[in-house]
Design a protein around this motif. Structure first.
Motif, PDB file in Angstrom:
ATOM      1  N   ASN A 101     -24.979  22.991  47.962  1.00  0.00           N
ATOM      2  CA  ASN A 101     -24.994  23.047  46.505  1.00  0.00           C
ATOM      3  C   ASN A 101     -24.557  24.404  45.970  1.00  0.00           C
ATOM      4  O   ASN A 101     -23.644  24.489  45.152  1.00  0.00           O
ATOM      5  N   LYS A 105     -23.790  17.321  42.395  1.00  0.00           N
ATOM      6  CA  LYS A 105     -23.954  18.758  42.136  1.00  0.00           C
ATOM      7  C   LYS A 105     -24.222  19.008  40.658  1.00  0.00           C
ATOM      8  O   LYS A 105     -25.062  19.838  40.295  1.00  0.00           O
ATOM      9  N   ARG A 106     -23.501  18.288  39.803  1.00  0.00           N
ATOM     10  CA  ARG A 106     -23.709  18.460  38.357  1.00  0.00           C
ATOM     11  C   ARG A 106     -25.120  18.029  37.971  1.00  0.00           C
ATOM     12  O   ARG A 106     -25.792  18.683  37.166  1.00  0.00           O
ATOM     13  N   TYR A 107     -25.567  16.917  38.544  1.00  0.00           N
ATOM     14  CA  TYR A 107     -26.931  16.464  38.273  1.00  0.00           C
ATOM     15  C   TYR A 107     -27.948  17.518  38.717  1.00  0.00           C
ATOM     16  O   TYR A 107     -28.939  17.787  38.017  1.00  0.00           O
ATOM     17  N   VAL A 111     -27.543  20.799  39.121  1.00  0.00           N
ATOM     18  CA  VAL A 111     -27.505  21.994  38.268  1.00  0.00           C
ATOM     19  C   VAL A 111     -28.256  21.734  36.964  1.00  0.00           C
ATOM     20  O   VAL A 111     -29.065  22.552  36.511  1.00  0.00           O
ATOM     21  N   ASP A 112     -28.016  20.568  36.357  1.00  0.00           N
ATOM     22  CA  ASP A 112     -28.628  20.242  35.069  1.00  0.00           C
ATOM     23  C   ASP A 112     -30.139  20.021  35.172  1.00  0.00           C
ATOM     24  O   ASP A 112     -30.903  20.467  34.308  1.00  0.00           O
ATOM     25  N   LYS A 113     -30.563  19.324  36.236  1.00  0.00           N
ATOM     26  CA  LYS A 113     -31.944  18.850  36.296  1.00  0.00           C
ATOM     27  C   LYS A 113     -32.851  19.627  37.252  1.00  0.00           C
ATOM     28  O   LYS A 113     -34.081  19.525  37.150  1.00  0.00           O
ATOM     29  N   SER A 115     -31.583  22.961  39.547  1.00  0.00           N
ATOM     30  CA  SER A 115     -31.271  24.377  39.766  1.00  0.00           C
ATOM     31  C   SER A 115     -31.451  25.234  38.522  1.00  0.00           C
ATOM     32  O   SER A 115     -31.891  26.392  38.607  1.00  0.00           O
ATOM     33  N   SER A 116     -31.131  24.682  37.363  1.00  0.00           N
ATOM     34  CA  SER A 116     -31.250  25.463  36.124  1.00  0.00           C
ATOM     35  C   SER A 116     -32.697  25.779  35.775  1.00  0.00           C
ATOM     36  O   SER A 116     -32.971  26.677  34.971  1.00  0.00           O
ATOM     37  N   HIS A 117     -33.635  25.061  36.382  1.00  0.00           N
ATOM     38  CA  HIS A 117     -35.070  25.292  36.124  1.00  0.00           C
ATOM     39  C   HIS A 117     -35.779  25.893  37.342  1.00  0.00           C
ATOM     40  O   HIS A 117     -36.997  26.075  37.312  1.00  0.00           O
ATOM     41  N   CYS A 151     -35.120  15.936  43.758  1.00  0.00           N
ATOM     42  CA  CYS A 151     -33.652  15.999  43.823  1.00  0.00           C
ATOM     43  C   CYS A 151     -33.060  14.600  43.953  1.00  0.00           C
ATOM     44  O   CYS A 151     -32.036  14.294  43.335  1.00  0.00           O
ATOM     45  N   SER A 203     -33.147  13.042  40.627  1.00  0.00           N
ATOM     46  CA  SER A 203     -32.190  13.707  39.744  1.00  0.00           C
ATOM     47  C   SER A 203     -30.762  13.278  40.040  1.00  0.00           C
ATOM     48  O   SER A 203     -29.938  13.134  39.126  1.00  0.00           O
TER      49      SER A 203
END
Length: 253
Positions: free
Chosen positions: A23, A84-86, A88-90, A92-94, A121, A124
């Motif tokens: 990721n 990967k987009r999922y 990052v949004d759900k 990694s960003s938190h 994960c 997500s």
């Protein structure tokens, strides 16, 4: 302490592998099992695997301490751009970067936390129902293993702590059963790496646990009638069916 939980013995069955997180790309270290050295024992009734001196389930998830991406180890390197987009949004960003695991062997508490993150994960990334359910099943098995380990210690396991662990085990077991039952209707075999006979036998055991006797009997019957199922598994299904019918009769009296 039982030899089954001897840390010095367990160390002989694991090694450290360096790899790049699929990721985030950071280099991480992961504890892996030396499969060639494993000595298999008889599994639990619900097919929870058992080996001498090591619970391999503790090493079944790879978790990145940098971005939080966690998954069953066999799937860690298979990540699509959409997933990967999922993440990052759900996730990694938190996620706050944590200290890497430094133990020589994996302990149950750390393994359970990694599996919980893997389940987050999986949800997500909107993975298949069976994949999410199988993580829940393994979580219930890990909690069972944690109870066994604590009970084998000289000081034993306090009743209140045991009650809490059992409640968690039961909750994940139920999620697993519901998800795997749904997967049987929606997905093609193999499911979770299992053929139809093995999968339905496991569902029979889970159904029996939750006292859904009619479903359990049906699954056993399917196993027995399946021509591709081994004689050994058919015998186990027949014995299980007898147990189920006896329990059902007792409950009706």
């Amino acid at each position: 302490m039982s030899a089954l939980y001897d840390v010095n013995e367990e160390k002989k069955y694991v090694y450290v592998k360096k790899l790049d997180c699929t990721n985030c790309g950071r280099t991480i270290e992961d504890l892996r099992v030396l499969n060639s050295k494993l000595r298999r024992m008889e599994p639990d009734a619900d097919l929870r695997p058992r080996f001498h001196y090591i619970d391999t389930l503790k090493y079944g998830v790879t978790s990145c301490p940098c971005c939080g991406f966690s998954s069953l180890t066999k799937n860690f390197e298979n990540l699509t751009q959409l997933q990967k987009r999922y993440l990052v949004d759900k996730v990694s960003s938190h996620f706050y970067e944590r200290e890497p695991f430094k133990g020589e062997v994996m302990d149950y508490e750390s393994a359970i936390q990694m599996y919980r993150l893997a389940f987050l994960c999986a949800m997500s990334m909107e993975l298949k129902t069976s994949e999410q359910a199988y993580i829940c099943l393994q979580l219930s098995w890990l909690l069972r293993g944690s109870i066994e380990e604590k009970e084998a210690e000289p000081e034993g396991l306090p009743e209140e702590e045991k009650k809490q662990l059992k409640e968690q085990e039961e909750r994940y077991y139920r999620q697993a059963y519901d998800g795997l039952s749904q997967a049987l209707l929606e997905e093609d075999f193999p499911i979770c790496g299992m053929d139809e006979g093995t999968f339905e036998y496991m569902l029979a055991v889970l159904s029996f646990h939750f006292k859904e006797y009619d479903s359990a009997v049906k699954y056993c019957g399917n196993v027995v009638q399946n021509r591709s199922v081994s004689a050994k598994l058919k015998d186990k299904a027949l014995m299980l069916k007898d147990e189920i019918l006896a329990a059902k009769k007792e409950g009706e009296e």
